[in-house]
Design an enzyme around this catalytic site. Structure first.
Site, PDB file in Angstrom:
ATOM      1  N   SER A 220       0.830  -1.197   0.000  1.00  0.00           N
ATOM      2  CA  SER A 220       0.000   0.000   0.000  1.00  0.00           C
ATOM      3  C   SER A 220       0.873   1.258   0.000  1.00  0.00           C
ATOM      4  O   SER A 220       1.666   1.448  -0.916  1.00  0.00           O
ATOM      5  CB  SER A 220      -0.954  -0.062   1.199  1.00  0.00           C
ATOM      6  OG  SER A 220      -2.017   0.823   1.060  1.00  0.00           O
ATOM      7  N   ASP A 447      -9.250  -4.793  -5.205  1.00  0.00           N
ATOM      8  CA  ASP A 447      -8.663  -4.140  -4.024  1.00  0.00           C
ATOM      9  C   ASP A 447      -9.453  -2.870  -3.734  1.00  0.00           C
ATOM     10  O   ASP A 447      -9.605  -2.010  -4.604  1.00  0.00           O
ATOM     11  CB  ASP A 447      -7.197  -3.787  -4.313  1.00  0.00           C
ATOM     12  CG  ASP A 447      -6.437  -3.330  -3.078  1.00  0.00           C
ATOM     13  OD1 ASP A 447      -6.982  -2.522  -2.299  1.00  0.00           O
ATOM     14  OD2 ASP A 447      -5.289  -3.774  -2.908  1.00  0.00           O
ATOM     15  N   HIS A 475      -7.377  -6.183   0.311  1.00  0.00           N
ATOM     16  CA  HIS A 475      -6.307  -5.203   0.110  1.00  0.00           C
ATOM     17  C   HIS A 475      -4.954  -5.901   0.137  1.00  0.00           C
ATOM     18  O   HIS A 475      -4.567  -6.466   1.157  1.00  0.00           O
ATOM     19  CB  HIS A 475      -6.385  -4.142   1.205  1.00  0.00           C
ATOM     20  CG  HIS A 475      -5.381  -3.043   1.063  1.00  0.00           C
ATOM     21  ND1 HIS A 475      -5.021  -2.514  -0.143  1.00  0.00           N
ATOM     22  CD2 HIS A 475      -4.665  -2.361   1.995  1.00  0.00           C
ATOM     23  CE1 HIS A 475      -4.137  -1.557   0.034  1.00  0.00           C
ATOM     24  NE2 HIS A 475      -3.891  -1.453   1.324  1.00  0.00           N
TER      25      HIS A 475
END
Length: 504
Positions: A220, A447, A475
């Site tokens: 991320s 996602d 995610h």
């Protein structure tokens, strides 16, 4: 009925923080200046940092240490900061180290390594030391603290009608007050928690680990940190994996719109799965369940649900936070169904409130993390934003167009940085990182927080980008037992570069 422009700081701070939060290990399942010269270990005034000795000590089943870095790289002889590190070393030792970052910004690498045995594959755990760190301003590395617990409870439950001038002005004033509190409590550090400074820290960590190049696994926000490092230090990039990638060229508004669409896709996937199962709180098809969710949000805005604590009912902001955090992992979907079912069946908002508290990291005693200001502090340095009301409202409308459910709650996120007491130092532009070895970039098709298209974009921008796609939910991809895991581990351990464009 809730106006689409009635938002609270819980939405701006909690939900916005979640949209770039750490990898899926955090999802709930059960209640309860210039860069150093390219050559050598460091150069000039920074040599003392690059050449420092690190004392690793036992801390349970891990080893822990601290590394000293300058607060301001433009004045390396000024004040310093100690970064907290830990590592999990294979029983037989290892020649390789993989530095990990779970995202955020504000995610703790220490916590990720503490849970390493339940997340990383056995081959990786047996072949490399897994090294975690809390980035500057995070956790044990002088975490950014702004408000007291009581003040945060008030902050997260105040709403503003942004259709009115008075509501707009009140929200702006509240954001300014929060920023000033962050500055007063962290006067030396607040202006130096940007991602470029954190990336320079990575190179000092690399040097003190004794490696000529850095092997790195970032999730991320950690993909942006990794890409920034690659741009600054291309000749020191080893084996890099960037999972759940962020496109560094996107503005704050563009990211908000993209995330609204991402959560839209993910929630519809949850609803489809829910309706096919036997314990779904909804009836009918996906569109009907989606509309019932919007209706439920409006009902909670008018009349919050009982949680057993009359001072803390469950609001519409709590429900949207609960949905967002649960979408991070399919393992949380049954809990979300249980929470929504309680609301629909009996008006019980306790599980929704628990999930919302989880998203804010508020514990059962009412305490928030000491570094609760890290997310905003880092983002507001990395993202130049506009203070023009018309531009912000236009972006908010675009977020609503992207998702009627999530757009009203995410669309005004830029407001959190418009009055930040320190001007942004970052720029938004593609990162090429020319001259690096292959960098693996991973996207997950559904996602919620980092849309698939962002990973495709980053892989294209990087001169040596290798794209992997995972056709799945949640995610980030690695660590979920998917086809991605062996490709990542073979690359990190053996340097086997996967075929560009592989989707599985």
């Amino acid at each position: 009925m809730r106006s689409q422009t009635t938002v609270g700081t819980a939405v701006l701070a909690a939900v916005s923080a979640l949209t770039l939060a750490a990898c899926s290990t955090t999802a709930p399942m059960v209640q309860g200046g210039d860069a150093p010269a390219a050559g050598g270990q460091g150069a000039g005034e920074l040599s003392e940092y690059y050449e420092q000795a690190v004392d690793w000590r036992d801390c349970g089943s891990l080893e822990c240490a601290s590394v000293t870095v300058p607060i301001d790289y433009a004045t390396p002889d000024g004040d310093t900061l100690d970064l907290a590190l830990n590592r999990l070393v294979p029983a037989g030792g290892a020649d390789r180290s993989v530095l990990v970052n779970p995202g955020g910004p504000g995610g703790s690498g220490l916590e990720l390594v503490e849970s390493a045995r339940g997340y990383f594959g056995t081959d990786l755990l047996g072949g490399a030391a897994i090294v975690g760190f809390d980035p500057r301003g995070v956790g044990e590395s002088s975490g950014i603290h702004c408000y007291s617990d009581a003040r945060l409870d008030e902050w997260y439950t105040t709403e503003y009608d942004l259709e009115t001038d008075d509501g707009w002005d009140a929200m702006v004033a509240a954001q300014e007050d929060y920023g000033q509190a962050c500055l007063e409590n962290n006067p030396e550090l607040l202006g130096h928690v940007d991602t470029v400074s954190a990336a320079r820290d990575l190179d000092i960590i690399r040097a003190v680990l004794g490696h000529e190049s850095l092997d790195y696994l970032g999730f991320s926000y950690g993909t942006f940190l990794g890409a920034t490092y690659a741009e600054l230090f291309p000749d020191r990039v080893g084996r890099f994996v960037l999972d759940g990638a962020i496109d560094p060229a996107l503005t704050y508004a563009e990211m908000t719109i993209g995330q609204a669409a991402g959560f839209e896709t993910a929630y519809r996937a949850y609803l489809a799965d829910c309706l096919e199962g036997g314990q779904c709180p909804f009836n009918g098809d996906v569109d009907r369940a989606y509309q019932r969710t919007i209706d439920l949000l409006e009902e909670l805005a008018d009349s919050p649900a009982d949680t057993g604590d009359p001072k803390r009912p469950a609001t519409d902001a709590d429900l949207i936070s609960a949905i967002v955090v649960a979408l991070y992992s399919t393992q949380s979907w049954p809990l979300l169904s249980q929470a929504i079912g309680g609301l629909l069946d009996s008006g019980d908002g306790a599980t929704i409130k628990w999930l919302s508290d989880f998203s804010l990291e508020r514990d059962e005693d009412g305490h928030y993390p000491e570094d609760q200001g890290a997310f905003t502090a880092i983002n507001c340095l990395d993202f130049p934003v506009t203070s023009d009301r018309e531009e912000i409202e236009t972006a908010a409308e675009a977020a609503v167009d992207a998702s009627a459910l999530f757009g009203p709650y995410l669309g005004y996120g830029e407001l959190s940085c418009t009055t930040w007491p320190i001007e942004a130092t970052g720029t938004r532009a593609p990162i090429a990182a020319a001259g690096t070895p292959p960098i693996v970039v991973i996207g997950t098709t559904r996602d919620p927080a980092t849309p698939y298209a962002w990973a495709e974009a980053l892989a294209e921008e990087l001169e040596s980008g290798i794209f992997l796609g995972y056709d799945g939910d949640g995610h980030t991809a690695y660590g979920n037992g998917s086809c991605i895991d062996p490709l990542v581990e073979d690359f990190l351990l053996h340097g086997t570069v996967p075929a560009d464009g592989t989707v599985c």
